[in-house]
Design a protein around this motif. Structure first.
Motif, short mmCIF file in Angstrom:
data_model
loop_
_atom_site.label_atom_id
_atom_site.label_comp_id
_atom_site.label_asym_id
_atom_site.label_seq_id
_atom_site.Cartn_x
_atom_site.Cartn_y
_atom_site.Cartn_z
N VAL A 18 0.84 -1.21 0.00
CA VAL A 18 0.00 0.00 0.00
C VAL A 18 0.88 1.26 0.00
O VAL A 18 0.59 2.22 -0.70
N GLY A 19 1.97 1.21 0.78
CA GLY A 19 2.89 2.35 0.79
C GLY A 19 3.48 2.62 -0.58
O GLY A 19 3.57 3.77 -1.02
N LEU A 20 3.88 1.55 -1.28
CA LEU A 20 4.40 1.70 -2.64
C LEU A 20 3.33 2.25 -3.59
O LEU A 20 3.62 3.10 -4.45
N PHE A 21 2.10 1.76 -3.45
CA PHE A 21 1.02 2.22 -4.31
C PHE A 21 0.73 3.70 -4.08
O PHE A 21 0.56 4.46 -5.03
N LEU A 22 0.70 4.11 -2.80
CA LEU A 22 0.47 5.52 -2.50
C LEU A 22 1.62 6.38 -3.02
O LEU A 22 1.41 7.48 -3.55
N LEU A 24 3.43 5.69 -5.61
CA LEU A 24 3.30 5.76 -7.06
C LEU A 24 2.30 6.83 -7.46
O LEU A 24 2.54 7.60 -8.40
N ILE A 25 1.19 6.91 -6.76
CA ILE A 25 0.19 7.95 -7.04
C ILE A 25 0.79 9.33 -6.84
O ILE A 25 0.63 10.23 -7.68
N ILE A 26 1.49 9.51 -5.72
CA ILE A 26 2.11 10.80 -5.44
C ILE A 26 3.13 11.16 -6.51
O ILE A 26 3.20 12.32 -6.98
N SER A 27 3.93 10.19 -6.94
CA SER A 27 4.94 10.44 -7.96
C SER A 27 4.30 10.82 -9.30
O SER A 27 4.79 11.71 -10.00
N ILE A 28 3.22 10.16 -9.65
CA ILE A 28 2.53 10.48 -10.91
C ILE A 28 2.00 11.91 -10.88
O ILE A 28 2.11 12.66 -11.87
N VAL A 29 1.42 12.30 -9.76
CA VAL A 29 0.91 13.67 -9.63
C VAL A 29 2.07 14.67 -9.72
O VAL A 29 1.95 15.73 -10.36
N TYR A 30 3.19 14.35 -9.09
CA TYR A 30 4.38 15.21 -9.20
C TYR A 30 4.78 15.42 -10.66
O TYR A 30 5.07 16.54 -11.09
N LEU A 47 10.00 9.34 -4.62
CA LEU A 47 8.65 9.52 -4.09
C LEU A 47 7.88 8.20 -4.07
O LEU A 47 7.01 8.01 -3.21
N VAL A 48 8.18 7.31 -4.99
CA VAL A 48 7.52 6.00 -5.00
C VAL A 48 7.99 5.16 -3.83
O VAL A 48 7.20 4.51 -3.14
N VAL A 49 9.29 5.18 -3.57
CA VAL A 49 9.88 4.29 -2.58
C VAL A 49 9.78 4.83 -1.16
O VAL A 49 9.68 4.06 -0.19
N LEU A 50 9.78 6.16 -1.01
CA LEU A 50 9.84 6.76 0.32
C LEU A 50 8.71 6.32 1.25
O LEU A 50 8.98 6.00 2.43
#
Length: 221
Positions: A18-22, A24-30, A47-50
């Motif tokens: 779930v952390g990786l998925f969230l 990924l969403i944040i990185s895409i928006v960035y 941002l994906v891994v953090l």
């Protein structure tokens, strides 16, 4: 099967995923709201891994006191990005760490909801141009002959075509036979820059005129 005292393999893996998925969403928006020339591929991957990294830290330390000390260490990572980056990058770092906190503490649904909501806010602010200067700030450089009084020489044209202006610099050129005057101007909406320059050319004897964008360090959100 458990690891250590209280970590369950299935729930741990679910939190990390779930952390990786969230992330990924944040990185895409960035990537969506950042101009192509300003994007950092390494930062997008971070941002994906953090969030997953923060999730693992929260799962491993356990206990409120230990969690508090671990968070102090995690948040020092902000300095890593704050030195070369800008306020938006720092915001995304905090955003990714917050997503990792929610997944690490087991609030998976809440974390997903908050992430989607904040990503929506980022995109909306970007689309409407929130905080972006709407007026057209320009740098105007005009060359005039030495026998022309430059004080107030173009005020009527500035009143016609601009919402404001200020003289920034005056210097001589061509062995003192010419003056080069630099202005900071704010053009009115829907004015013709060509007409403006043509009228200035008639006033300065068809000498050099340069109209350029103002240099700024600010970025669209």
């Amino acid at each position: 099967m458990t690891v250590g005292i209280s970590l369950n393999i299935s729930s741990t893996l679910l939190s990390i995923i779930v952390g990786l998925f969230l992330g990924l969403i944040i990185s895409i928006v960035y990537l969506l709201i950042t101009p192509r020339n300003d994007r950092s591929p390494n930062f997008a991957v971070s941002l994906v891994v953090l969030p997953a990294i923060v999730t693992v830290i929260i799962l491993l330390v356990g206990g409120n006191l230990a969690r508090a000390f671990s968070l102090a260490g995690v948040f020092t990572l902000v300095r890593f990005r704050s030195v070369p980056g800008d306020s938006k990058d720092i915001t995304f770092v905090f955003f990714a760490m917050a997503a990792g906190l929610t997944s690490g503490m087991g609030y998976l649904t809440l974390g997903a909801a908050i992430t989607i909501l904040l990503c929506f806010v980022f995109v909306v602010f970007h689309k409407i141009g929130f905080g972006v200067m709407k007026q057209k700030e320009k740098r105007l450089r005009i060359t005039i002959p030495e026998d022309m009084n430059f004080e107030g020489a173009f005020d009527d044209l500035f009143e016609k075509y601009t919402n404001g202006w200020s003289m920034q610099k005056v210097r001589t050129s061509n062995l003192g036979t010419l003056y080069e005057i630099t202005y900071h101007i704010i053009l009115k909406e829907k004015v013709s820059e060509k007409e403006f320059i043509d009228e200035l050319r008639c006033r300065n004897g068809n000498l050099n005129i340069m109209l350029s964008m103002m240099e700024t360090n600010s970025q669209q959100f």
